[in-house]
Write a protein that holds these residues in place. Sequence first.
Motif, PDB file in Angstrom:
ATOM      1  N   SER A  12       0.621  -0.137  -5.581  1.00  0.00           N
ATOM      2  CA  SER A  12       1.838  -1.015  -6.718  1.00  0.00           C
ATOM      3  C   SER A  12       1.650   0.209  -7.283  1.00  0.00           C
ATOM      4  N   THR A  13       1.255   0.867  -8.376  1.00  0.00           N
ATOM      5  CA  THR A  13       1.340   1.848  -9.543  1.00  0.00           C
ATOM      6  C   THR A  13       2.688   2.585  -8.964  1.00  0.00           C
ATOM      7  N   ALA A  14       2.693   3.329  -7.341  1.00  0.00           N
ATOM      8  CA  ALA A  14       3.735   4.221  -7.505  1.00  0.00           C
ATOM      9  C   ALA A  14       4.612   3.514  -7.794  1.00  0.00           C
ATOM     10  N   ASP A  15       5.525   2.183  -6.540  1.00  0.00           N
ATOM     11  CA  ASP A  15       5.976   0.809  -6.548  1.00  0.00           C
ATOM     12  C   ASP A  15       6.879   1.040  -7.897  1.00  0.00           C
ATOM     13  N   ALA A  16       5.790   0.161  -8.492  1.00  0.00           N
ATOM     14  CA  ALA A  16       6.162   0.103 -10.466  1.00  0.00           C
ATOM     15  C   ALA A  16       7.197   1.599 -11.133  1.00  0.00           C
ATOM     16  N   PHE A  17       6.454   2.768 -10.669  1.00  0.00           N
ATOM     17  CA  PHE A  17       7.046   4.358 -11.310  1.00  0.00           C
ATOM     18  C   PHE A  17       8.792   3.962 -10.744  1.00  0.00           C
TER      19      PHE A  17
ATOM     20  N   GLY B 252      -7.274  -5.243  -0.510  1.00  0.00           N
ATOM     21  CA  GLY B 252      -8.052  -5.316  -0.463  1.00  0.00           C
ATOM     22  C   GLY B 252      -9.463  -5.255  -1.745  1.00  0.00           C
ATOM     23  N   VAL B 253     -10.258  -5.110  -1.378  1.00  0.00           N
ATOM     24  CA  VAL B 253     -11.375  -5.089  -2.469  1.00  0.00           C
ATOM     25  C   VAL B 253     -12.428  -4.547  -2.615  1.00  0.00           C
ATOM     26  N   GLY B 254     -13.202  -3.893  -4.126  1.00  0.00           N
ATOM     27  CA  GLY B 254     -13.776  -2.772  -4.232  1.00  0.00           C
ATOM     28  C   GLY B 254     -14.562  -3.657  -5.516  1.00  0.00           C
ATOM     29  N   GLY B 255     -15.729  -1.875  -5.843  1.00  0.00           N
ATOM     30  CA  GLY B 255     -16.654  -1.851  -6.865  1.00  0.00           C
ATOM     31  C   GLY B 255     -15.711  -2.398  -8.112  1.00  0.00           C
ATOM     32  N   GLY B 256     -16.311  -2.881  -9.364  1.00  0.00           N
ATOM     33  CA  GLY B 256     -15.715  -2.821 -10.343  1.00  0.00           C
ATOM     34  C   GLY B 256     -16.039  -4.765 -11.064  1.00  0.00           C
ATOM     35  N   PHE B 257     -15.542  -5.719 -10.380  1.00  0.00           N
ATOM     36  CA  PHE B 257     -15.479  -6.022  -8.959  1.00  0.00           C
ATOM     37  C   PHE B 257     -13.501  -6.224  -9.307  1.00  0.00           C
ATOM     38  N   THR B 258     -12.921  -4.960  -7.730  1.00  0.00           N
ATOM     39  CA  THR B 258     -11.688  -5.387  -8.484  1.00  0.00           C
ATOM     40  C   THR B 258     -11.284  -5.728  -6.393  1.00  0.00           C
ATOM     41  N   TRP B 259      -9.702  -6.482  -6.988  1.00  0.00           N
ATOM     42  CA  TRP B 259      -9.397  -6.969  -5.651  1.00  0.00           C
ATOM     43  C   TRP B 259      -7.170  -6.922  -5.779  1.00  0.00           C
TER      44      TRP B 259
ATOM     45  N   LEU C 236      -2.440  -7.241  -8.278  1.00  0.00           N
ATOM     46  CA  LEU C 236      -3.899  -6.767  -9.034  1.00  0.00           C
ATOM     47  C   LEU C 236      -4.923  -7.783  -9.245  1.00  0.00           C
ATOM     48  N   HIS C 237      -6.029  -7.639  -9.770  1.00  0.00           N
ATOM     49  CA  HIS C 237      -6.884  -8.287 -10.051  1.00  0.00           C
ATOM     50  C   HIS C 237      -8.446  -7.226 -10.620  1.00  0.00           C
TER      51      HIS C 237
ATOM     52  N   GLU D 228      -8.015 -14.037   0.154  1.00  0.00           N
ATOM     53  CA  GLU D 228      -6.806 -15.379   0.684  1.00  0.00           C
ATOM     54  C   GLU D 228      -6.905 -15.661  -0.917  1.00  0.00           C
ATOM     55  N   LYS D 229      -7.146 -15.425  -1.529  1.00  0.00           N
ATOM     56  CA  LYS D 229      -5.819 -16.089  -2.912  1.00  0.00           C
ATOM     57  C   LYS D 229      -4.944 -14.689  -3.289  1.00  0.00           C
ATOM     58  N   VAL D 230      -5.859 -13.826  -3.211  1.00  0.00           N
ATOM     59  CA  VAL D 230      -4.725 -12.740  -3.303  1.00  0.00           C
ATOM     60  C   VAL D 230      -3.488 -12.752  -2.330  1.00  0.00           C
ATOM     61  N   ALA D 231      -3.923 -12.987  -1.322  1.00  0.00           N
ATOM     62  CA  ALA D 231      -2.546 -12.931  -0.120  1.00  0.00           C
ATOM     63  C   ALA D 231      -1.962 -13.792   0.009  1.00  0.00           C
TER      64      ALA D 231
END
Length: 327
Positions: A130-135, A313-320, A189-190, A231-234
Amino acid sequence: MTLYSKIIGTGSYLPEKRVTNQELADQLAAKGIETSDEWIVTRSGIAARHFAAPEQKSSDLAAIAARRALEMAGMQPNDIDLIIVASSTPDFFGSFPSTACIVQQKLGITNHGAAVDVQAVCSGFVYALSTADAFIRAGVHKNVLVIGSEVFSRILDFNDRTTCVLFGDGAGAVVLSASQEPGILSSALHADGSHSHILCMPDSFGGATAGEAYLYMDGPAVFKLAVSVLEKVAHEALAKAEMQQDDIDWLIPHQANLRIMSGTAKKLGLPMEKMVVTVDQHGNTSAASIPLALDAAVRDGRIKPGQNIMMEGVGGGFTWGAVLAKF
């Protein structure tokens, strides 16, 4: 003229050492820890994982995956003007210097393009993409290497059967380039730091390290939260692109646990046949898992030009997060 970013090359790498569930169970049994192939498969869907050689670092795995992506894209290393590496297991403590800079050096890139690491654990590749896309959309960069690379075997507690059987090492990469054709259609992103304690490596740095430098995971809590947010982020990414779930040709979720992945596909109303599954062969490779699965499906012909791919994806942080792309 509207500027887009498009994936034009994919690549991946798994270390040579492949460890089956039975081999791992035998190793743990020698330490008095009981597990079995059936126990691991039933709870995760994982049959094997790959472990990096002692001398291999995240940058080594990343560089191999990157070269393969560049080859598919028909590009030379110096065509790249930005490298973004997502990793929770960087070459140097605190990503200092960044693994992206080390990858730049190993690829022989001499054009002084930018290089930076992104840390969002298992959501890292989605964040980096997502970051690369923005650049690219902003016209700042034209050709970006986005890499997820991990050597999670270095932070596993092999006295804890609930975590050490789940993770593996590997790397995946894509070349994202400026295009007049739609590629990345949307992203979302969240993060919620209030859940940081359920998936973490509980050591700290305040002038000195302290604590246990091993991964910790509250499995049930992660499972419950993951199925809900994926589900929500999709749906959020679909809404941004003004598309419906039936428009998804392929779902590529973070390859963490087959039960979580299946639950997400079911909630989205997608048949299992539309989901790319590689977790059985390499376990949870954190930030590397989505690009590993993407590359596998591109190279075996499942993913074809013009198809819509949902990566999340989801990951520690909690990030998704989620990225919807037209290949």
